[in-house]
Design a protein around this motif. Structure first.
Motif, short mmCIF file in Angstrom:
data_model
loop_
_atom_site.label_atom_id
_atom_site.label_comp_id
_atom_site.label_asym_id
_atom_site.label_seq_id
_atom_site.Cartn_x
_atom_site.Cartn_y
_atom_site.Cartn_z
N ASP A 1 -2.20 1.41 0.87
CA ASP A 1 -1.77 3.02 1.27
C ASP A 1 -0.38 2.81 0.84
O ASP A 1 0.64 2.32 1.84
CB ASP A 1 -2.06 3.13 2.59
CG ASP A 1 -1.70 4.49 3.14
OD1 ASP A 1 -1.17 5.39 2.13
OD2 ASP A 1 -1.92 4.78 4.29
N PRO A 2 0.01 3.85 -0.03
CA PRO A 2 1.55 3.58 -0.28
C PRO A 2 2.38 4.58 0.57
O PRO A 2 3.64 4.68 0.55
CB PRO A 2 1.28 4.58 -1.67
CG PRO A 2 0.21 5.38 -1.61
CD PRO A 2 -0.74 4.55 -0.91
N ARG A 3 1.78 5.23 1.69
CA ARG A 3 2.28 5.81 2.77
C ARG A 3 2.84 4.73 3.79
O ARG A 3 3.86 4.98 4.80
CB ARG A 3 1.81 6.84 3.24
CG ARG A 3 1.70 8.14 2.45
CD ARG A 3 0.76 9.06 2.99
NE ARG A 3 -0.58 8.54 3.02
CZ ARG A 3 -1.53 9.27 3.52
NH1 ARG A 3 -1.59 10.48 3.53
NH2 ARG A 3 -2.76 8.90 3.35
N ALA A 4 2.48 3.52 3.78
CA ALA A 4 2.89 2.35 4.66
C ALA A 4 4.07 2.12 4.26
O ALA A 4 4.46 1.64 3.12
CB ALA A 4 1.72 1.21 4.75
N PRO A 5 5.23 1.81 5.40
CA PRO A 5 6.50 1.73 5.07
C PRO A 5 7.03 0.17 4.58
O PRO A 5 7.90 -0.28 5.36
CB PRO A 5 7.11 2.29 6.00
CG PRO A 5 6.47 2.08 7.37
CD PRO A 5 4.91 2.42 6.66
N VAL A 6 6.04 -0.52 3.81
CA VAL A 6 6.22 -2.12 3.63
C VAL A 6 7.72 -2.11 2.91
O VAL A 6 8.34 -3.17 2.92
CB VAL A 6 5.22 -2.57 2.73
CG1 VAL A 6 5.49 -4.00 2.57
CG2 VAL A 6 4.00 -2.29 3.47
#
Length: 407
Positions: free
Chosen positions: A92-97
């Protein structure tokens, strides 16, 4: 010391604990951010979106790697960057990894040089942004993709600023330490010069007067039975010489007193104005001394006046010690241009005078050091046909002053 300062010192003393706390804080921020939906109808919604399990794993991996960020900053950046890359492509590219990668990039910039920061920062920014735009599920212009450029740039800039500030503070400390070392070295040099000067004065005083005492005591012992009047006169000279020695020793040692000591000596240092008195002590000891002066009685600088007096004193003492009272000595003081020349000659036997250089004493060495200290020259050596010669050239005026007067 304030509570904040104590806490800062404790954290500096335990950097691993600080990194673990930072990693826990980053983990908490990334977990909270992964559950927040910024695209909801009401603006920000809580609990609407649940991140993928892979995203949670990547979050834990990225945060956990930050514990070792000080020991291996480039390795930690590689791990967090890889986690962010995988997240932007498959998860999920919206997870701030990417937050962990930003912190790791800040650490690299703060721990390395600026060139490395530029190279690593551009590579990290280009790879993460390019992968998100080209291979990610979101459109290339999505704000999540553009945010990667902003946050990686902020991390690299902040780390470089911290490194520059640390370097500036360290440079200031180094300059202060060098200045302190320079002051200490200068103080040690001045102490050594003062000790050498006092040692020369002590040698001149002791050698002169003890030589007189030795001669007069020998005369008294020789004539004690046959000519008691002459023995009494010799003992009177011994007493006078010892009193003079004590007075000069008291004046010299008084220089070691504290500046506020009321008993510090105030008598001026001896000079050529006491030449007749000096010669008189040798004459009273039986040494025949002739004096010729052509210095016009001009006033001399204190250092030059003292050096001239001490050179004559030491030279005559050597004559008495090595040539005996039967020798004759000649002292001349002549003013030649900007200099004053001191010459002491004697007619002692060559064998007697050889000890002046080879006897292991410090008389000639002390004269050379004293004359060199005022930029003068000293030549010593045996005379042709017997005797010894001491010749000193002492500058009364500096060369700069002489050139200005002749210009």
């Amino acid at each position: 010391m304030s509570t904040l300062d104590r806490a800062r010192r404790r954290l500096k003393a335990h950097p691993l604990a600080l990194d673990a706390a930072l990693a826990a804080g980053v983990l908490l921020c990334m977990v909270v951010g992964s559950f927040v939906d910024t695209q909801g109808e009401d603006g920000v919604s809580w609990g609407i979106r649940t991140p993928d399990p892979l995203s949670l794993v990547l979050i834990v991996v990225g945060a956990g790697a930050l514990v070792a960020r000080r020991r291996a900053p480039l390795t930690v950046l590689a791990i967090t960057g890889t986690a962010s890359l995988v997240e932007s492509v498959t998860g999920d590219p919206r997870a701030p990894v990417a937050m962990s990668a930003v912190v790791a990039l800040y650490t690299v910039a703060a721990a390395t040089d600026r060139a490395t920061t530029w190279r690593v920062g551009l590579v990290t920014m280009g790879v993460l942004t390019g992968a998100a735009m080209l291979a990610g599920p979101l459109p290339w212009y999505a704000q999540e993709n553009l945010a990667i450029i902003a946050w990686t740039g902020i991390g690299a800039t902040a780390g470089d600023s911290v490194r520059s500030r640390r370097a500036a503070v360290q440079a200031i400390r180094d300059r202060a330490e060098r200045a302190e070392r320079t002051r200490e070295e200068e103080a040690r040099r001045r102490v050594a010069e003062e000790r050498l000067r006092i040692a020369r004065d002590l040698h001149d005083v002791v050698a002169h007067h003890i030589a007189l005492v030795n001669v007069q005591a020998g005369v008294a012992a020789h004539v004690m039975d046959k000519r008691p009047d002459q023995a009494k006169e010799a003992l009177a000279h011994v007493r006078e010489a010892s009193r003079s020695a004590l007075n000069e020793l008291r004046a010299t040692v008084g220089l070691l007193r504290q500046s506020g000591d009321p008993e510090a000596p105030t008598e001026p240092a001896p000079g050529l104005d006491r030449l007749e008195e000096l010669v008189g002590t040798f004459r009273s000891a039986g040494l025949h001394v002739e004096v010729a002066r052509a210095d016009q009685g001009a006033a001399l600088p204190a250092a030059v006046d003292l050096a001239a007096f001490r050179v004559i004193q030491e030279a005559l003492t050597n004559v008495q010690k090595h040539a005996g009272t039967e020798a004759k000595a000649e002292v001349s003081v002549v003013r030649v241009g900007p200099n004053i020349e001191i010459t002491v000659l004697d007619d002692g036997r060559p064998g007697d005078l050889a000890g002046q250089d080879g006897g292991g004493g410090h008389g000639l060495l002390g004269m050379r050091e004293r004359v060199s200290a005022i930029a003068g020259t000293l030549t010593t050596g045996p005379r042709y046909g017997g005797g010894f010669r001491v010749h000193a050239i002492l500058p009364v005026r500096s060369r700069t002053a002489v050139r200005s007067e002749t210009a």
